[in-house]
Design an enzyme around this catalytic site. Structure first.
Site, short mmCIF file in Angstrom:
data_model
loop_
_atom_site.label_atom_id
_atom_site.label_comp_id
_atom_site.label_asym_id
_atom_site.label_seq_id
_atom_site.Cartn_x
_atom_site.Cartn_y
_atom_site.Cartn_z
N SER A 191 -12.10 -25.00 30.64
CA SER A 191 -11.68 -24.13 31.74
C SER A 191 -10.18 -23.92 31.80
O SER A 191 -9.72 -22.88 32.28
CB SER A 191 -12.17 -24.70 33.07
OG SER A 191 -11.75 -26.04 33.23
N HIS A 219 -17.89 -21.44 31.66
CA HIS A 219 -16.98 -20.35 31.30
C HIS A 219 -17.49 -19.52 30.12
O HIS A 219 -16.80 -18.61 29.67
CB HIS A 219 -15.58 -20.91 31.01
CG HIS A 219 -14.96 -21.49 32.23
ND1 HIS A 219 -14.27 -20.72 33.16
CD2 HIS A 219 -15.00 -22.75 32.73
CE1 HIS A 219 -13.89 -21.51 34.15
NE2 HIS A 219 -14.32 -22.73 33.93
N LYS A 250 -19.13 -17.42 38.23
CA LYS A 250 -17.98 -16.92 37.47
C LYS A 250 -18.36 -15.55 36.89
O LYS A 250 -18.43 -14.58 37.64
CB LYS A 250 -17.56 -17.95 36.43
CG LYS A 250 -17.20 -19.29 37.10
CD LYS A 250 -16.68 -20.30 36.11
CE LYS A 250 -16.65 -21.71 36.69
NZ LYS A 250 -15.78 -21.89 37.83
#
Ligand SMILES: Cc1ncc(COP(=O)(O)O)c(C=O)c1O
Length: 394
Positions: A191, A219, A250
């Site tokens: 990250s 991610h 995300k």
């Protein structure tokens, strides 16, 4: 809160707390919460001023997508706002089950389980799989939620140097005679550094030493791999990674998380993961938005392809201008400054003079001496936005 109230008290309530906070402030480590007064998007308003948002993880720009909004609104109409109870009591509604089937299909696993957030997923899953007397091998830069999950499990934790499979191998070798389960835990895309775990080599070691592998795709979900299914699928390791975890908050523009794998894994989590058992189930609207996001990333490669192209372009432009940009493919562009105060001052200057919101990241989120600006871009940033970033950093 904009700064710590001055007070001469250093003990009692709240003097002791204020003294701690002043120490953080003096060390340049005080964290403050900023109010965003518009919806998420490439540009947002802060303090009455429009700024370019360059620190969001809404990588595909889906948090404001009309298709996700429509799914959430329709779910509110059909299912209401709350789930009313935990999944094991009466909160397990059709949208939760549909989402779990969609995740399993997307990740090509036997089953999947939805958690309320990535933090919940990691702190619940690790202690459900290993405990006292077992061994966890953890990359030195793993996300805090994996570290906390490992601590909660009470297993013995061996931290291997970031991405260093030789170090990992030496730790596994040293423990060869020991009994107990072995779990190797890693982010797929890190990250704060945007680099990628050597998953193939990790799986080879896991096979040799009889370890299980857990990969956090927070991610990479929606960003890498066929149909945006992540790095594990890109590398064809689905059969060798026992636990695949990812988040909806995300790139998928929603909220919540999943763990995907064998049915036995999911049944174990349903029975043993305390962060699954002892919390109210996600609201159906959030779950419906996540499902719409999965359908979208599976059916349309163009958002992802355009994003990765723009990331490569921006990385090259910043490197050309002499910035120390850590390499990678992901839409996270870490510009390492080093010193905490210089990093924060630089972020502040970008904000005040360039109208760019790109927060500085300091220890303990990153190792000492590697404070950085963590620039992120999303599919919603167009050429003119990128030009603004390049100009501000020139
Ligand atoms: C690698 C990683 N894992 C887990 C999480 C936690 O996910 P969530 O924000 O859904 O709690 C994050 C970030 O928030 C993350 O970066």
């Amino acid at each position: 809160m904009n700064s710590i109230p001055q007070s001469s008290e250093t003990s009692g309530w709240p003097g002791a707390l204020l003294a701690d906070l002043r120490q953080l402030e003096a060390a340049g480590r005080l964290r403050l919460v900023r109010e965003i007064t518009t919806a998420q998007g490439p540009e947002v308003e802060v303090d009455g001023r429009k700024v370019l948002l360059c620190c969001s993880n809404d990588y595909l720009g889906l948090a404001g997508d009309p298709r996700l909004k429509a799914a959430a609104i329709a779910a509110v109409e059909q299912w209401g706002t709350g789930s009313g109870a935990s999944r094991l009591i009466s909160g397990s509604m059709t949208p939760h089950h549909e989402l779990e089937r969609a995740v399993a299909d997307w990740k090509r696993t036997e089953a999947a389980l939805v958690f309320n957030s990535g933090y919940h997923a990691n702190v619940g899953t690790i202690p459900a799989l290993v405990g006292r007397g077992d061994l966890i091998y953890s990359d030195a830069l793993n996300h805090a939620s994996l570290i906390d999950g490992a601590r909660l499990s009470r297993a013995t934790v061996r931290v291997y140097r970031h991405l260093d499979v030789t170090h990992l191998e030496s730790l596994l070798e040293k423990d060869k005679g020991r009994s107990g389960r072995r779990l190797i835990v890693t982010d797929s895309v890190f990250s704060m550094d945007a680099d990628e775990a050597p998953l193939q080599a990790i799986c080879d070691l896991a096979d040799r030493y009889g370890a299980w592998v857990m990969v956090d795709e927070a991610h990479a979900s929606g960003v890498l791999g066929p149909e945006g299914a992540g790095l594990v699928r890109e590398l064809g390791l689905g059969e060798r990674v026992q636990v695949q975890m990812g988040t909806f908050g995300k790139a998928l523009g929603s909220f919540g998380a999943y763990v995907a794998g064998a049915q036995a894994l999911i049944d174990t989590l349903i029975n043993r993961a305390r962060s699954f058992v002892f919390t109210t189930a996600l609201p159906p609207a959030v779950v419906a938005a996540s499902q719409a996001a999965i359908e979208l990333v599976r059916s349309d490669d163009s958002l992802r392809a355009g994003l990765l192209e723009r990331v490569a372009m921006l990385r090259a432009a910043l490197s050309e201008r002499g910035w120390r940009v850590l390499p990678g493919r992901a839409p996270i562009i870490p510009i390492v400054i080093g010193d905490d105060r210089e990093t924060m001052a630089f972020a502040d200057m970008l904000y005040r003079e360039g109208g760019i919101l790109a927060v500085g990241i300091r220890p303990p989120t990153v190792p000492e001496g590697t404070s950085r600006i963590r620039l992120t871009i999303t599919a919603a940033h167009d050429e003119s936005h990128l030009a603004r970033i390049i100009q501000a950093l020139s």
